[in-house]
Design a protein around this motif. Structure first.
Motif, PDB file in Angstrom:
ATOM      1  N   ILE A   1       8.882  26.913 -21.374  1.00 55.34           N
ATOM      2  CA  ILE A   1      10.263  27.067 -21.189  1.00 55.34           C
ATOM      3  C   ILE A   1      11.318  25.890 -21.010  1.00 55.34           C
ATOM      4  CG2 ILE A   1      11.951  28.971 -21.116  1.00 55.34           C
ATOM      5  CD1 ILE A   1       9.669  30.997 -22.025  1.00 55.34           C
ATOM      6  N   ARG A   2      11.302  25.412 -19.772  1.00 59.10           N
ATOM      7  CA  ARG A   2      11.746  24.328 -19.231  1.00 59.10           C
ATOM      8  C   ARG A   2      11.693  23.245 -19.486  1.00 59.10           C
ATOM      9  NH1 ARG A   2      10.046  28.195 -13.747  1.00 59.10           N
ATOM     10  NH2 ARG A   2       8.298  26.608 -13.243  1.00 59.10           N
ATOM     11  N   ARG A   3      10.450  23.114 -19.886  1.00 59.14           N
ATOM     12  CA  ARG A   3      10.898  21.969 -20.432  1.00 59.14           C
ATOM     13  C   ARG A   3      11.841  21.873 -21.597  1.00 59.14           C
ATOM     14  NH1 ARG A   3       5.355  22.385 -19.986  1.00 59.14           N
ATOM     15  NH2 ARG A   3       4.801  22.452 -22.224  1.00 59.14           N
ATOM     16  N   GLY A   4      11.447  23.262 -22.788  1.00 61.85           N
ATOM     17  CA  GLY A   4      12.429  23.322 -23.961  1.00 61.85           C
ATOM     18  C   GLY A   4      13.556  23.322 -23.540  1.00 61.85           C
ATOM     19  N   LEU A   5      14.511  24.272 -22.460  1.00 63.93           N
ATOM     20  CA  LEU A   5      15.576  24.205 -21.579  1.00 63.93           C
ATOM     21  C   LEU A   5      16.142  22.583 -21.962  1.00 63.93           C
ATOM     22  CD1 LEU A   5      14.738  27.474 -19.666  1.00 63.93           C
ATOM     23  CD2 LEU A   5      16.682  26.681 -21.740  1.00 63.93           C
ATOM     24  N   LEU A   6      15.269  21.693 -20.797  1.00 64.44           N
ATOM     25  CA  LEU A   6      15.439  20.386 -20.762  1.00 64.44           C
ATOM     26  C   LEU A   6      16.122  19.552 -21.667  1.00 64.44           C
ATOM     27  CD1 LEU A   6      13.625  19.315 -18.204  1.00 64.44           C
ATOM     28  CD2 LEU A   6      15.869  20.064 -17.726  1.00 64.44           C
TER      29      LEU A   6
ATOM     30  N   VAL B   1       6.070  20.393 -10.751  1.00 62.42           N
ATOM     31  CA  VAL B   1       6.536  22.150 -10.980  1.00 62.42           C
ATOM     32  C   VAL B   1       7.442  22.271 -11.794  1.00 62.42           C
ATOM     33  CG1 VAL B   1       6.835  24.303  -9.504  1.00 62.42           C
ATOM     34  CG2 VAL B   1       5.868  22.288  -8.237  1.00 62.42           C
ATOM     35  N   ALA B   2       8.680  22.499 -12.233  1.00 63.09           N
ATOM     36  CA  ALA B   2       9.970  22.363 -13.240  1.00 63.09           C
ATOM     37  C   ALA B   2       9.274  22.314 -14.524  1.00 63.09           C
ATOM     38  CB  ALA B   2      11.329  22.098 -12.915  1.00 63.09           C
ATOM     39  N   LEU B   3       8.819  21.261 -14.651  1.00 63.69           N
ATOM     40  CA  LEU B   3       8.434  21.060 -16.030  1.00 63.69           C
ATOM     41  C   LEU B   3       7.169  21.380 -16.284  1.00 63.69           C
ATOM     42  CD1 LEU B   3       8.233  17.053 -15.798  1.00 63.69           C
ATOM     43  CD2 LEU B   3      10.620  18.846 -16.786  1.00 63.69           C
ATOM     44  N   ALA B   4       6.017  22.074 -15.266  1.00 68.79           N
ATOM     45  CA  ALA B   4       4.496  22.832 -15.964  1.00 68.79           C
ATOM     46  C   ALA B   4       5.131  23.707 -16.672  1.00 68.79           C
ATOM     47  CB  ALA B   4       4.136  23.083 -14.610  1.00 68.79           C
ATOM     48  N   ASP B   5       6.248  23.963 -16.701  1.00 69.85           N
ATOM     49  CA  ASP B   5       6.683  26.017 -17.579  1.00 69.85           C
ATOM     50  C   ASP B   5       6.876  25.075 -19.202  1.00 69.85           C
ATOM     51  OD1 ASP B   5       8.228  27.514 -19.027  1.00 69.85           O
ATOM     52  OD2 ASP B   5       6.675  28.390 -18.217  1.00 69.85           O
TER      53      ASP B   5
ATOM     54  N   HIS C   1      14.946  30.538 -15.020  1.00 69.41           N
ATOM     55  CA  HIS C   1      14.225  29.237 -15.661  1.00 69.41           C
ATOM     56  C   HIS C   1      15.332  27.681 -15.081  1.00 69.41           C
ATOM     57  CE1 HIS C   1      10.333  29.943 -16.973  1.00 69.41           C
ATOM     58  NE2 HIS C   1      10.819  30.966 -18.265  1.00 69.41           N
ATOM     59  N   LEU C   2      16.474  28.037 -15.158  1.00 70.12           N
ATOM     60  CA  LEU C   2      17.761  27.505 -14.696  1.00 70.12           C
ATOM     61  C   LEU C   2      17.854  26.917 -13.527  1.00 70.12           C
ATOM     62  CD1 LEU C   2      20.387  28.122 -17.097  1.00 70.12           C
ATOM     63  CD2 LEU C   2      18.826  25.993 -17.823  1.00 70.12           C
TER      64      LEU C   2
END
Length: 117
Positions: free
Chosen positions: A23-28, A17-21, A56-57
């Motif tokens: 922006i969140r992948r970009g943050l990682l 679920v977290a990796l679906a977005d 997101h964090l």
């Protein structure tokens, strides 16, 4: 396919679920590059507000992908790999199951072809 424990299943679900977005992948990706950073530093790289980055964090933190540690008045975020490792193991197991199934189909098709010739 092997059954996974409920705890592992919930952990993997949270990661997916977290990796679906994007922006969140970009943050990682950015945290992997920087090592650790504040929400303000991270927000400078994205077309969303600092508050959106903090949300997101929080999702990434709940999934076990990042951790925040207070340094004075700032919270510095960094990567955690344990949850991602669990998701990787699950995906590898799933891929291995599919490889076994495809190999069985191939053997069956090759045997059928030999029987026809």
């Amino acid at each position: 396919m092997r059954a996974e424990s409920d705890d592992t299943g919930e952990e993997v679900s949270g990661v997916l679920v977290a990796l679906a977005d994007p922006i969140r992948r970009g943050l990682l990706d950015l945290l992997a590059e920087l090592g650790a950073a504040t929400a303000t530093t991270l927000a400078e790289q994205f077309p969303v507000s600092r508050q959106a980055i903090v949300k997101h964090l929080a999702v990434l933190d709940a999934a076990g992908l990042v951790t925040g540690s207070r340094v004075g008045r700032e919270v510095r975020y960094s990567l955690r790999s344990e949850s991602l490792d669990a998701a990787t193991r699950w995906m590898s197991s799933l891929a291995a199951d599919w490889d076994r199934r495809l190999a069985a189909i191939k053997r069956t098709a090759e045997a059928a072809e030999r029987d026809f010739t």
